[in-house]
Design an enzyme around this catalytic site. Sequence first.
Site, mmCIF file in Angstrom:
data_model
loop_
_atom_site.group_PDB
_atom_site.id
_atom_site.type_symbol
_atom_site.label_atom_id
_atom_site.label_comp_id
_atom_site.label_asym_id
_atom_site.label_seq_id
_atom_site.Cartn_x
_atom_site.Cartn_y
_atom_site.Cartn_z
ATOM 1 N N GLU A 171 0.860 -1.198 0.000
ATOM 2 C CA GLU A 171 0.000 0.000 0.000
ATOM 3 C C GLU A 171 0.889 1.237 0.000
ATOM 4 O O GLU A 171 1.622 1.478 0.960
ATOM 5 C CB GLU A 171 -0.919 -0.030 1.233
ATOM 6 C CG GLU A 171 -1.668 1.252 1.496
ATOM 7 C CD GLU A 171 -2.383 1.809 0.283
ATOM 8 O OE1 GLU A 171 -3.274 1.136 -0.240
ATOM 9 O OE2 GLU A 171 -2.027 2.939 -0.171
ATOM 10 N N LYS A 172 0.806 2.028 -1.077
ATOM 11 C CA LYS A 172 1.725 3.142 -1.293
ATOM 12 C C LYS A 172 1.575 4.308 -0.321
ATOM 13 O O LYS A 172 2.438 5.176 -0.278
ATOM 14 C CB LYS A 172 1.631 3.640 -2.728
ATOM 15 C CG LYS A 172 0.261 4.187 -3.122
ATOM 16 C CD LYS A 172 0.288 4.652 -4.561
ATOM 17 C CE LYS A 172 -1.057 5.123 -5.043
ATOM 18 N NZ LYS A 172 -1.921 4.006 -5.480
ATOM 19 N N HIS A 173 0.502 4.375 0.433
ATOM 20 C CA HIS A 173 0.290 5.518 1.326
ATOM 21 C C HIS A 173 0.818 5.339 2.741
ATOM 22 O O HIS A 173 0.836 6.294 3.511
ATOM 23 C CB HIS A 173 -1.211 5.822 1.424
ATOM 24 C CG HIS A 173 -1.772 6.384 0.173
ATOM 25 N ND1 HIS A 173 -2.399 5.598 -0.761
ATOM 26 C CD2 HIS A 173 -1.788 7.649 -0.306
ATOM 27 C CE1 HIS A 173 -2.788 6.361 -1.767
ATOM 28 N NE2 HIS A 173 -2.434 7.598 -1.518
ATOM 29 N N HIS B 155 4.295 6.299 -4.829
ATOM 30 C CA HIS B 155 3.164 7.229 -4.746
ATOM 31 C C HIS B 155 3.422 8.393 -5.696
ATOM 32 O O HIS B 155 4.527 8.902 -5.756
ATOM 33 C CB HIS B 155 2.978 7.754 -3.321
ATOM 34 C CG HIS B 155 1.724 8.547 -3.175
ATOM 35 N ND1 HIS B 155 1.633 9.863 -3.574
ATOM 36 C CD2 HIS B 155 0.494 8.193 -2.741
ATOM 37 C CE1 HIS B 155 0.393 10.283 -3.375
ATOM 38 N NE2 HIS B 155 -0.321 9.296 -2.871
ATOM 39 N N HIS C 11 -1.992 15.215 -7.306
ATOM 40 C CA HIS C 11 -1.967 14.068 -6.392
ATOM 41 C C HIS C 11 -0.588 13.962 -5.742
ATOM 42 O O HIS C 11 0.389 13.643 -6.422
ATOM 43 C CB HIS C 11 -2.278 12.793 -7.198
ATOM 44 C CG HIS C 11 -2.412 11.561 -6.370
ATOM 45 N ND1 HIS C 11 -2.479 10.299 -6.919
ATOM 46 C CD2 HIS C 11 -2.501 11.384 -5.008
ATOM 47 C CE1 HIS C 11 -2.604 9.406 -5.961
ATOM 48 N NE2 HIS C 11 -2.606 10.028 -4.787
ATOM 49 N N CYS D 204 -2.228 12.332 2.248
ATOM 50 C CA CYS D 204 -2.302 12.429 0.782
ATOM 51 C C CYS D 204 -3.455 13.367 0.445
ATOM 52 O O CYS D 204 -4.536 13.230 1.031
ATOM 53 C CB CYS D 204 -2.546 11.048 0.172
ATOM 54 S SG CYS D 204 -2.997 11.124 -1.582
ATOM 55 N N HIS E 198 -6.207 10.952 -0.912
ATOM 56 C CA HIS E 198 -6.495 9.669 -0.266
ATOM 57 C C HIS E 198 -6.421 9.729 1.261
ATOM 58 O O HIS E 198 -6.367 8.691 1.916
ATOM 59 C CB HIS E 198 -5.566 8.580 -0.794
ATOM 60 C CG HIS E 198 -5.757 8.315 -2.262
ATOM 61 N ND1 HIS E 198 -4.792 8.575 -3.207
ATOM 62 C CD2 HIS E 198 -6.828 7.836 -2.933
ATOM 63 C CE1 HIS E 198 -5.249 8.259 -4.414
ATOM 64 N NE2 HIS E 198 -6.481 7.816 -4.276
HETATM 65 FE FE FE2 Z 1 -2.598 9.202 -2.810
#
Ligand code: FE2
Length: 131
Positions: A16-18, A46, A52, A116, A119
Amino acid sequence: MTRIADVYQSDDWKSEKHVPVIEGPSEVAAGEVFDVSVSLGKEVTHPNTTEHHIRWIQLYFKPEGDKFAYQVGNFEFSAHGESTQGADQGPIYTHHAVTVSMKISKPGTLLATAFCNIHGLWENAAPITVT
Ligand code: FE2
C-alpha cells in the site's frame, strides 16, 4: 460521531503506497542521538504531481507507560509542480521523505502519520527499545 482515529488508515507498506515507512534503529542507547527516516511509496511508488501528492508527514514518540505522545517533528512538502504555466509545469517537486535526528531516555513507540491530498490520512508505528 466520527473520531480522528476512525479516518486514519493503515496497511502493509509493502503493498500500500500511502503507508508511512519508518526506518531507524530498533534499539538505541539512552540519550544518544540517532536518525529516523520516514518516507512513503518505498515499494509501490506514490505519485508526486500537482493533482496528487503527499502534503505532510508527522512523527510522534509515545514512551512506554506514558499516557501522552510527544511530537518529534512536522514536515511539510510544499512544492508539487505548480507554476504560472499551470499544473505540473513548475521546476520543483518536494519528495515525500524526511530524516530527523533525535534522542530518547525511555523505550516506546514511534508513530508516523501522513496526508495524501486525495487519499486522506495514513499511519504506521514502530517500537524502539533503550539499552
Ligand atoms: Fe494518494
